[in-house]
Scaffold this active site. Structure first.
Site, short mmCIF file in Angstrom:
data_model
loop_
_atom_site.label_atom_id
_atom_site.label_comp_id
_atom_site.label_asym_id
_atom_site.label_seq_id
_atom_site.Cartn_x
_atom_site.Cartn_y
_atom_site.Cartn_z
N CYS A 85 22.98 44.62 31.31
CA CYS A 85 23.26 43.60 32.33
C CYS A 85 22.01 43.19 33.10
O CYS A 85 22.07 42.28 33.93
CB CYS A 85 24.34 44.10 33.29
N CYS A 208 36.30 44.59 39.94
CA CYS A 208 35.46 44.36 38.77
C CYS A 208 34.99 42.92 38.72
O CYS A 208 35.75 42.00 39.04
CB CYS A 208 36.25 44.66 37.50
N SER A 209 33.76 42.72 38.25
CA SER A 209 33.26 41.37 38.06
C SER A 209 33.96 40.75 36.85
O SER A 209 34.69 41.42 36.14
CB SER A 209 31.75 41.38 37.86
N ILE A 211 34.57 38.47 33.28
CA ILE A 211 34.05 38.18 31.95
C ILE A 211 33.86 36.67 31.88
O ILE A 211 34.84 35.92 31.99
CB ILE A 211 35.04 38.67 30.87
N LYS A 330 30.99 39.27 41.42
CA LYS A 330 32.42 39.45 41.68
C LYS A 330 33.18 38.12 41.62
O LYS A 330 34.23 38.03 41.00
CB LYS A 330 32.54 40.12 43.06
N HIS A 334 30.10 36.96 35.68
CA HIS A 334 29.02 37.83 35.19
C HIS A 334 28.80 37.62 33.68
O HIS A 334 29.12 38.49 32.88
CB HIS A 334 29.38 39.29 35.52
#
Lengths: 385, 80
Positions: A85, A208-209, A211, A330, A334
């Site tokens: 990342c 969670c960020s 997709i 967030k 991402h």
């Protein structure tokens, strides 16, 4: 080593774009960037591309010349960097070093990821390949699971609460709701975050960020030539990359990322500033706990105080140190390889005073922190007007 | 010097999580518990926890013991 400036930026919106491929996303960001710098492709002398897993997500490898050709950049050195990342941050770091060392004058840096063409369990599997395959992933770990275990330990050692984690999501969604390029432009309440579907306990889907698909690009030049491209150059005061072991089980203390601390120390030293001088930051909130750890490891607050500081509004746009005014990973999304480059673009927008509804009052000195895996790569960059 | 053999002695839970959203190969097993265990002889290992009920799940500080290896993955359970 000579001073380096960012003279142009360009991004695509982040989101799920079923009708867009990786090449067209990258080309859009690059074209916007070159337009922003009033530059034609033939001026670019070298190209660095951050991309994590194009070969797995879309099947295309050899991505740097592939993207370069799609943008009319042929014949120049074109190199892809992979650091999970932190691929985008690594591309930025190496681009800056190349200009700073005098290898090239005009360098293009981009990051891209096309993730939504795969179903979520497959995406989780591809992302998991950035972890320790033999020890962690074979046992069934995912990145949410690793960060969940980090969160549990942070809560155990420092009294960080489930609500503190949720407050990161609430703040970043409130910020991202004002960002037209964000993937999920909606505010969420504390109750929504807490009651959401569990991903890996104690983290819910709102910790969670996202997709996402997306790309970002920026153009670098020696500071002394910056005015050829823009009236508002942004100076790169410091940028540093560091690494650490991949597996959590091999780290003495999983509640701190040593690579972040090392990169930050070096970047602060290069820039001649300290954490107290930084006016705002874009940090790598791949999971809510990661933002709490980032503000600790970057030295904005003491170890263990990240949760309460967040809860008290210290990282809000009107707080002591605004963090992720863009909405962060967030809310913004991402697209892994694009993230590190997009963070720099967001810092540049703030420094130039072009952040619109998200514009901060103090915006002369900003920091970006990009994290790879569960802390095996970190890149910290400090920029000023 | 002999190569260091992996050992699967008893230990204490250093941290844990229950995975609900599993990656492709483990989708049918979810939810399942993962833990990093601090082994009595030193060192930490990432293990799966055998738990048929909520009560058999572990928390930080719980004592755990080795049960078996499945395809190279150590499975542990709460020490009764």
């Amino acid at each position: 080593m000579r001073p380096v400036a960012v003279v142009g930026i360009g991004k695509t919106p982040f989101g799920a774009f079923p009708d867009r491929d990786l090449g067209s996303l990258a080309a859009e960001a690059i074209s916007r960037c070159l337009a922003d710098a009033h530059a034609v492709p033939s001026r670019v002398e070298a190209f660095y591309l951050g991309n994590f897993a194009g070969p797995c997500f879309v099947g295309q490898n050899h991505l740097a010349p592939y993207v370069a050709a799609a943008c009319g950049l042929t014949g120049i050195p074109a190199t892809r960097l992979e650091a999970a990342c932190a691929s985008g941050g690594a591309a930025f770091c190496h681009g800056v070093m190349a200009v700073s060392a005098g290898l090239y004058d005009i360098v293009l840096v981009a990051g891209v990821e096309k993730m939504t063409s795969q179903p979520t369990p497959r995406v989780a599997q591809i992302l998991a390949s950035a972890g320790d395959l033999a020890g962690e992933m074979r046992a069934g770990a995912t990145f949410p699971a690793l960060f969940a275990m980090i969160a549990r330990r942070h809560m155990h050692q420092y009294g960080t609460t489930r609500e503190h984690l949720a407050q990161v999501a609430v703040k970043n969604h409130a910020n991202g709701a004002r960002n037209p390029f964000a993937h999920m432009r909606k505010e969420v309440t504390l109750e929504t975050v807490l009651a959401a579907r569990p991903v890996a306990e104690p983290l819910t889907v709102y910790d969670c960020s996202l997709i996402s698909d997306g790309a970002a690009a920026l153009l670098l030049a020696p500071l002394e030539r910056a005015l050829e491209f823009t009236s508002r150059p942004v100076r790169v005061l410091g940028v540093a990359q560091s690494s650490d072991r991949l597996a959590l089980q091999d780290k003495a203390d999983i509640t701190t990322f040593e690579a972040v601390k090392r990169a930050a120390e070096k970047a602060y030293r290069m820039a001649g500033v300290g954490p107290a001088d930084i006016e705002f930051a874009e940090v790598h909130d791949c999971f809510t706990i990661a933002e709490i750890m980032a503000i600790e490891d970057l030295g904005f607050v003491a170890k263990g105080e990240g949760g309460p500081f967040t809860g008290d509004g210290g990282t809000a746009p009107d707080g002591r140190i605004p963090v992720n005014a863009s909405g962060g990973l967030k809310s913004k999304g991402h697209p892994v390889g694009a993230t590190g480059v997009a963070q720099i673009c967001d810092v540049v927008e703030q420094l130039r005073g072009e952040a619109g509804a998200r514009q901060l009052k103090r915006h002369a000195l900003g920091l970006a922190q990009n994290l790879g895996g569960s802390g095996a790569t970190a890149v910290v960059s400090i920029l000023s007007r | 010097m002999e190569p260091r053999k992996p050992h699967f002695g008893p230990g204490i839970v250093y941290t844990e999580t229950v995975v609900h959203a599993a990656p492709e190969p483990f989708v049918d097993e979810a939810p399942y518990q993962l833990a990093i265990v601090e082994l009595e002889g030193g060192g930490r290992r990432t293990v799966r926890i055998l738990a048929r009920s909520e009560e058999q799940r572990v928390r930080i500080g719980d004592r755990v013991e080795f049960v078996e290896l499945r395809e190279g993955v150590p499975y542990y359970r709460k020490t009764p």
